[in-house]
Design an enzyme around this catalytic site. Sequence first.
Site, PDB file in Angstrom:
ATOM      1  N   SER A 271       1.549  12.094   3.768  1.00  0.00           N
ATOM      2  CA  SER A 271       2.896  11.472   2.926  1.00  0.00           C
ATOM      3  C   SER A 271       2.616  11.351   1.686  1.00  0.00           C
ATOM      4  CB  SER A 271       3.384  10.153   3.564  1.00  0.00           C
ATOM      5  OG  SER A 271       4.456   9.862   3.098  1.00  0.00           O
TER       6      SER A 271
ATOM      7  N   ILE B 187       0.897  -1.225   0.053  1.00  0.00           N
ATOM      8  CA  ILE B 187       0.076  -0.017  -0.195  1.00  0.00           C
ATOM      9  C   ILE B 187       0.757   1.255   0.019  1.00  0.00           C
ATOM     10  CG2 ILE B 187      -1.828   1.243   1.232  1.00  0.00           C
ATOM     11  CD1 ILE B 187      -2.616  -1.454   2.554  1.00  0.00           C
ATOM     12  N   GLN B 188       0.499   2.309  -0.795  1.00  0.00           N
ATOM     13  CA  GLN B 188       1.516   3.281  -1.095  1.00  0.00           C
ATOM     14  C   GLN B 188       1.366   4.158   0.261  1.00  0.00           C
ATOM     15  OE1 GLN B 188      -1.267   2.289  -2.999  1.00  0.00           O
ATOM     16  NE2 GLN B 188      -1.100   3.742  -5.045  1.00  0.00           N
TER      17      GLN B 188
ATOM     18  N   TRP C  83       6.002  -5.512 -10.725  1.00  0.00           N
ATOM     19  CA  TRP C  83       4.569  -5.258 -10.682  1.00  0.00           C
ATOM     20  C   TRP C  83       3.674  -6.152 -11.626  1.00  0.00           C
ATOM     21  CZ3 TRP C  83       3.879  -2.698  -6.283  1.00  0.00           C
ATOM     22  CH2 TRP C  83       4.546  -1.482  -5.907  1.00  0.00           C
TER      23      TRP C  83
ATOM     24  N   ARG D 274       7.247  -6.306  -5.604  1.00  0.00           N
ATOM     25  CA  ARG D 274       7.799  -5.250  -6.198  1.00  0.00           C
ATOM     26  C   ARG D 274       9.312  -5.452  -6.579  1.00  0.00           C
ATOM     27  NH1 ARG D 274       8.410   1.130  -4.267  1.00  0.00           N
ATOM     28  NH2 ARG D 274       9.626   1.854  -5.933  1.00  0.00           N
TER      29      ARG D 274
ATOM     30  N   HIS E  90       0.974  -1.327  -7.655  1.00  0.00           N
ATOM     31  CA  HIS E  90       0.324  -1.249  -6.368  1.00  0.00           C
ATOM     32  C   HIS E  90      -0.884  -1.832  -6.317  1.00  0.00           C
ATOM     33  CE1 HIS E  90       3.250   1.232  -4.142  1.00  0.00           C
ATOM     34  NE2 HIS E  90       3.188   1.984  -4.999  1.00  0.00           N
TER      35      HIS E  90
ATOM     36  N   ALA F 166       6.122  13.185   6.390  1.00  0.00           N
ATOM     37  CA  ALA F 166       4.836  13.442   7.079  1.00  0.00           C
ATOM     38  C   ALA F 166       4.966  14.238   8.144  1.00  0.00           C
ATOM     39  CB  ALA F 166       4.005  12.338   7.130  1.00  0.00           C
TER      40      ALA F 166
ATOM     41  N   THR G  70       8.119   0.321   0.961  1.00  0.00           N
ATOM     42  CA  THR G  70       9.250   0.064   0.304  1.00  0.00           C
ATOM     43  C   THR G  70      10.458  -0.104   0.953  1.00  0.00           C
ATOM     44  OG1 THR G  70       8.648   1.733  -1.575  1.00  0.00           O
ATOM     45  CG2 THR G  70      11.042   1.401  -1.121  1.00  0.00           C
TER      46      THR G  70
END
Length: 415
Positions: free
Chosen positions: A212, A69-70, A120, A115, A125, A343, A75
Amino acid sequence: MEDRSHKVLLALVMLFLFAVIVLQYVCPGTECQLLRLRALSPAAAADPYRAEDETPARFGDDLIVFLHIQKTGGTTFGRHLVRNIQLEQPCECRAGQKKCTCHRPGKRETWLFSRFSTGWSCGLHADWTELTNCVPSVVDSKKEVRLRPSSWRDKCIQAWEGKVFGRRGQQAGGEQEGGQRHTRLNALFSSPLGRNFYYITILRDPVSRYLSEWRHVQRGATWKASLHVCDGRSPTTEELPSCYTGDDWSGCSLQEFMDCPYNLANNRQVRMLSDLSLVGCYNLSVMPEEQRNKVLLDSAKENLKRMAFFGLTEFQRKTQYLFEKTFNMNFISPFTQYNSTRASSVEIDRQTQQRIEALNFLDVELYDYAKDLFLQRYQYMRQKEHQEARRKRQEQRKILRAKQAHLREQGGNSS
């Protein structure tokens, strides 16, 4: 004496029932995967994921699938999976290449769908709806077994209706009212080749994640390549309008970001963890908004609960510990808790924070649920570890006493 025996028996029965209730809540799935995930192999006892002598992990035919999830720290976690795990055959990561080769020992097939290993393969995503319909087909196609996503969905539905599911011949129990049967499927799926899929993900505090994502979009990110496939097709522009004109939304203010009603940043974590087929995918006219929200949230909670593992960005060391204990694998270097992020550098007033919480009210509720479940799983694993350590100490003391008794007996015989 007989009355005392009855009391003892009653106490044991009550203790057993309490344990069953606790395990059903804490463990992800009907078979309590946290108890039986000693290995990612067809025969855990014959091919343990990690040997007793602490040698590097070995792999069977099963697959870890990372739902990324972004802006949740995925990552960083994804890099840990390919660069920071002690394995019998470590992933091969070459300089300048984004993807690593993560093969099983002696086989040209991967143990990780992510990833940084497979790319992908199911879309940028990809969410739960996309992955569960795509992964089996993609993975099995590499072994010349063609399986259309629609037929895989049918197999899952049949499984929940009580037919034989997977190579172990397990029965998926019971009937479910309406369209909710999809959400009751275990996150542990089986492919026609006898391979199991262990879905994992990382969640983050909704306000921090939202800020973010705004900063990321402000710098030019778009994720235009995302497919958003649901029920065999991507949404139309009418179903999913764009928040901006031109190539990207770079330079947008936080106010503009919050004002777009089609912004997928809103409640992104719930959307990406739920079965969108239950609500007509991206067609908002299928059911009233209140009903749609409830179905999505319930589905996301259920799918998260049945995942083999999930972590929280705000608890890096606990996330590392829980992953290691769940899959019986060790990371080489410890995870780092970053308190200073993009963030966290954004200063917002109380009114803006409340607006972001309102826009992400489903994510807020999901995160509260996830945090509670995560900490319960963590405490369960710690307790299990302490019990195992105590058992080993007791065994060692028993062996020591037996040796001492044997020596005393030999000494007595010699005299």
